[in-house]
Design a protein around this motif. Structure first.
Motif, PDB file in Angstrom:
ATOM      1  N   GLU A 271     -53.713 -74.610 -46.701  1.00  0.00           N
ATOM      2  CA  GLU A 271     -52.956 -74.269 -47.596  1.00  0.00           C
ATOM      3  C   GLU A 271     -52.073 -75.421 -47.946  1.00  0.00           C
ATOM      4  OE1 GLU A 271     -49.630 -70.773 -48.838  1.00  0.00           O
ATOM      5  OE2 GLU A 271     -51.538 -70.306 -47.989  1.00  0.00           O
ATOM      6  N   SER A 272     -51.493 -76.275 -46.983  1.00  0.00           N
ATOM      7  CA  SER A 272     -50.673 -77.633 -47.192  1.00  0.00           C
ATOM      8  C   SER A 272     -51.597 -78.325 -47.837  1.00  0.00           C
ATOM      9  CB  SER A 272     -50.167 -77.870 -45.696  1.00  0.00           C
ATOM     10  OG  SER A 272     -51.209 -78.109 -44.751  1.00  0.00           O
ATOM     11  N   MET A 273     -52.827 -78.410 -47.996  1.00  0.00           N
ATOM     12  CA  MET A 273     -53.529 -79.663 -48.248  1.00  0.00           C
ATOM     13  C   MET A 273     -54.332 -79.146 -49.735  1.00  0.00           C
ATOM     14  SD  MET A 273     -53.262 -81.993 -46.112  1.00  0.00           S
ATOM     15  CE  MET A 273     -54.335 -83.007 -46.256  1.00  0.00           C
ATOM     16  N   ASP A 274     -53.913 -78.064 -50.086  1.00  0.00           N
ATOM     17  CA  ASP A 274     -54.777 -77.374 -51.217  1.00  0.00           C
ATOM     18  C   ASP A 274     -54.157 -77.697 -52.552  1.00  0.00           C
ATOM     19  OD1 ASP A 274     -56.138 -76.008 -53.119  1.00  0.00           O
ATOM     20  OD2 ASP A 274     -55.935 -73.961 -51.918  1.00  0.00           O
ATOM     21  N   TYR A 275     -54.192 -79.008 -53.148  1.00  0.00           N
ATOM     22  CA  TYR A 275     -54.031 -79.430 -54.425  1.00  0.00           C
ATOM     23  C   TYR A 275     -54.064 -78.585 -55.655  1.00  0.00           C
ATOM     24  CZ  TYR A 275     -53.330 -82.380 -58.678  1.00  0.00           C
ATOM     25  OH  TYR A 275     -53.053 -82.700 -60.046  1.00  0.00           O
ATOM     26  N   PHE A 276     -55.305 -77.895 -55.606  1.00  0.00           N
ATOM     27  CA  PHE A 276     -55.661 -77.006 -56.667  1.00  0.00           C
ATOM     28  C   PHE A 276     -54.787 -75.717 -56.656  1.00  0.00           C
ATOM     29  CE2 PHE A 276     -58.393 -73.545 -58.470  1.00  0.00           C
ATOM     30  CZ  PHE A 276     -58.728 -74.143 -59.776  1.00  0.00           C
ATOM     31  N   LYS A 277     -54.501 -75.333 -55.424  1.00  0.00           N
ATOM     32  CA  LYS A 277     -53.558 -74.064 -55.503  1.00  0.00           C
ATOM     33  C   LYS A 277     -52.142 -74.553 -56.020  1.00  0.00           C
ATOM     34  CE  LYS A 277     -51.776 -70.289 -52.738  1.00  0.00           C
ATOM     35  NZ  LYS A 277     -52.101 -69.376 -51.477  1.00  0.00           N
ATOM     36  N   LYS A 278     -51.753 -75.461 -55.713  1.00  0.00           N
ATOM     37  CA  LYS A 278     -50.448 -76.132 -56.057  1.00  0.00           C
ATOM     38  C   LYS A 278     -50.386 -75.920 -57.599  1.00  0.00           C
ATOM     39  CE  LYS A 278     -49.662 -78.752 -51.708  1.00  0.00           C
ATOM     40  NZ  LYS A 278     -49.277 -79.965 -51.347  1.00  0.00           N
ATOM     41  N   GLN A 279     -51.541 -76.688 -58.136  1.00  0.00           N
ATOM     42  CA  GLN A 279     -51.596 -76.694 -59.888  1.00  0.00           C
ATOM     43  C   GLN A 279     -51.642 -75.450 -60.353  1.00  0.00           C
ATOM     44  OE1 GLN A 279     -50.723 -79.913 -60.035  1.00  0.00           O
ATOM     45  NE2 GLN A 279     -51.949 -79.690 -61.914  1.00  0.00           N
ATOM     46  N   GLN A 280     -52.287 -74.464 -59.780  1.00  0.00           N
ATOM     47  CA  GLN A 280     -52.245 -72.981 -60.045  1.00  0.00           C
ATOM     48  C   GLN A 280     -50.815 -72.432 -60.161  1.00  0.00           C
ATOM     49  OE1 GLN A 280     -55.491 -71.250 -57.660  1.00  0.00           O
ATOM     50  NE2 GLN A 280     -56.653 -71.190 -59.453  1.00  0.00           N
ATOM     51  N   LEU A 281     -50.165 -72.630 -58.764  1.00  0.00           N
ATOM     52  CA  LEU A 281     -49.007 -72.046 -58.614  1.00  0.00           C
ATOM     53  C   LEU A 281     -47.773 -72.756 -59.951  1.00  0.00           C
ATOM     54  CD1 LEU A 281     -48.334 -71.987 -54.876  1.00  0.00           C
ATOM     55  CD2 LEU A 281     -48.728 -69.878 -56.376  1.00  0.00           C
ATOM     56  N   ARG A 282     -48.184 -74.307 -60.024  1.00  0.00           N
ATOM     57  CA  ARG A 282     -47.179 -74.950 -61.123  1.00  0.00           C
ATOM     58  C   ARG A 282     -47.520 -74.388 -62.536  1.00  0.00           C
ATOM     59  NH1 ARG A 282     -46.485 -79.010 -64.590  1.00  0.00           N
ATOM     60  NH2 ARG A 282     -44.922 -80.450 -64.139  1.00  0.00           N
ATOM     61  N   GLU A 283     -48.622 -73.706 -62.824  1.00  0.00           N
ATOM     62  CA  GLU A 283     -48.986 -73.606 -64.070  1.00  0.00           C
ATOM     63  C   GLU A 283     -48.427 -72.130 -64.067  1.00  0.00           C
ATOM     64  OE1 GLU A 283     -52.846 -72.115 -66.749  1.00  0.00           O
ATOM     65  OE2 GLU A 283     -53.434 -72.763 -64.822  1.00  0.00           O
ATOM     66  N   LEU A 284     -48.513 -71.127 -63.236  1.00  0.00           N
ATOM     67  CA  LEU A 284     -47.885 -69.753 -63.126  1.00  0.00           C
ATOM     68  C   LEU A 284     -46.538 -69.951 -63.457  1.00  0.00           C
ATOM     69  CD1 LEU A 284     -48.385 -66.829 -62.635  1.00  0.00           C
ATOM     70  CD2 LEU A 284     -48.184 -67.160 -60.415  1.00  0.00           C
ATOM     71  N   ALA A 285     -45.623 -70.869 -62.680  1.00  0.00           N
ATOM     72  CA  ALA A 285     -44.287 -70.903 -63.011  1.00  0.00           C
ATOM     73  C   ALA A 285     -44.210 -71.538 -64.547  1.00  0.00           C
ATOM     74  CB  ALA A 285     -43.753 -72.065 -62.210  1.00  0.00           C
ATOM     75  N   ILE A 286     -44.870 -72.318 -65.069  1.00  0.00           N
ATOM     76  CA  ILE A 286     -44.667 -72.592 -66.438  1.00  0.00           C
ATOM     77  C   ILE A 286     -44.951 -71.447 -67.208  1.00  0.00           C
ATOM     78  CG2 ILE A 286     -45.917 -73.962 -68.493  1.00  0.00           C
ATOM     79  CD1 ILE A 286     -46.415 -76.250 -66.121  1.00  0.00           C
ATOM     80  N   LEU A 287     -46.042 -70.568 -67.045  1.00  0.00           N
ATOM     81  CA  LEU A 287     -46.348 -69.306 -67.789  1.00  0.00           C
ATOM     82  C   LEU A 287     -45.111 -68.469 -67.922  1.00  0.00           C
ATOM     83  CD1 LEU A 287     -49.999 -69.009 -66.915  1.00  0.00           C
ATOM     84  CD2 LEU A 287     -49.236 -69.551 -69.291  1.00  0.00           C
ATOM     85  N   ASN A 288     -44.595 -68.306 -66.680  1.00  0.00           N
ATOM     86  CA  ASN A 288     -43.673 -67.266 -66.310  1.00  0.00           C
ATOM     87  C   ASN A 288     -42.197 -67.920 -66.705  1.00  0.00           C
ATOM     88  OD1 ASN A 288     -45.108 -65.366 -65.306  1.00  0.00           O
ATOM     89  ND2 ASN A 288     -44.773 -66.015 -63.323  1.00  0.00           N
ATOM     90  N   GLY A 289     -42.136 -69.110 -67.106  1.00  0.00           N
ATOM     91  CA  GLY A 289     -40.858 -69.809 -67.468  1.00  0.00           C
ATOM     92  C   GLY A 289     -39.931 -70.158 -66.387  1.00  0.00           C
ATOM     93  N   THR A 290     -40.470 -70.212 -65.057  1.00  0.00           N
ATOM     94  CA  THR A 290     -39.794 -70.408 -63.844  1.00  0.00           C
ATOM     95  C   THR A 290     -39.915 -71.642 -63.329  1.00  0.00           C
ATOM     96  OG1 THR A 290     -41.430 -69.512 -62.597  1.00  0.00           O
ATOM     97  CG2 THR A 290     -39.432 -67.984 -63.625  1.00  0.00           C
ATOM     98  N   LEU A 291     -40.535 -72.660 -63.947  1.00  0.00           N
ATOM     99  CA  LEU A 291     -40.789 -73.966 -63.480  1.00  0.00           C
ATOM    100  C   LEU A 291     -39.244 -74.838 -63.357  1.00  0.00           C
ATOM    101  CD1 LEU A 291     -42.972 -76.168 -62.221  1.00  0.00           C
ATOM    102  CD2 LEU A 291     -42.729 -76.795 -64.649  1.00  0.00           C
ATOM    103  N   ARG A 292     -39.104 -75.417 -62.115  1.00  0.00           N
ATOM    104  CA  ARG A 292     -38.153 -76.223 -61.788  1.00  0.00           C
ATOM    105  C   ARG A 292     -38.565 -77.526 -61.201  1.00  0.00           C
ATOM    106  NH1 ARG A 292     -34.723 -72.782 -57.480  1.00  0.00           N
ATOM    107  NH2 ARG A 292     -37.400 -72.166 -57.026  1.00  0.00           N
ATOM    108  N   GLU A 293     -38.147 -78.615 -62.158  1.00  0.00           N
ATOM    109  CA  GLU A 293     -38.824 -79.998 -61.846  1.00  0.00           C
ATOM    110  C   GLU A 293     -38.002 -80.459 -60.740  1.00  0.00           C
ATOM    111  OE1 GLU A 293     -41.358 -81.557 -63.199  1.00  0.00           O
ATOM    112  OE2 GLU A 293     -42.019 -80.008 -64.643  1.00  0.00           O
TER     113      GLU A 293
END
Length: 195
Positions: free
Chosen positions: A145-167
């Protein structure tokens, strides 16, 4: 007949489809322009998911991504249909157990797997299937999980979709829109099937 080659042009679509061959549609399943050309062939490839070997890895979640967008992207990129089947393919285990022996749900008695379906002219169907297999093989490789770039991108996309992304940076990027996903409410939808 009488030893002469058959003229497929004179046949109705139903007869030709019965033989596994039919003329290509002018529109693809996703509403885009279809591939116009020779006889269309339908092929199906099965990929087993190593869920037994890695019981704590969320393969279904990784394949689907936020709101199913990862799977939709694979389908849009390859123009193949992707189905997640087998034990664990239904989110609710109680519902899965109720469905297990019902008609149409026989796959729930099999190990978790992915079916890739392609319907293209014979000269390109294998290339499209291979493209989908390569993408899905990459998604089905368990990663720490600490090396999973794909999952990080998925979580970032989910935050964008939910409107909760903090840069991380103090000033927001002006080039990021509130909905980066091409699969938002006005974007591409997964095609409905009779399955």
């Amino acid at each position: 007949m009488n030893g002469q080659p058959m003229d497929m042009e004179g046949w109705t679509g139903m007869h030709a489809e019965h033989m596994g061959i039919h003329n290509s549609p002018s529109m693809g399943w996703n509403g885009g322009p279809g591939v116009v050309g020779g006889p269309v062939v339908k092929k199906l490839v099965r990929m087993d998911v190593p869920a037994e070997k890695y019981p704590n890895f969320n393969f279904v979640g990784r394949l689907l991504g936020p709101r199913g967008n990862s799977l939709k992207r694979v389908e849009a990129t390859t123009q193949c249909r992707v189905y997640i089947r087998g034990r664990g393919s239904v989110k609710d285990t109680v519902k899965e157990n109720k469905l297990r022996d019902k008609p149409g749900y026989e796959h729930l008695n099999e190990p978790l797997h992915v079916l890739i379906e392609a319907e293209f002219p014979a000269d390109i169907v294998d290339a499209r299937l291979n493209q989908a297999v390569v993408i899905l093989e990459d998604l089905l490789k368990p990663v720490d999980e600490s090396m999973d770039y794909f999952k990080k991108q998925q979580l970032r996309e989910l935050a964008i979709l939910n409107g909760t992304l903090r840069e991380e940076s103090p000033s927001p990027s002006p080039h990021l829109s509130p909905s980066v996903s091409p699969f938002n409410s006005t974007g591409m939808k997964r095609a409905k099937t009779g399955r």
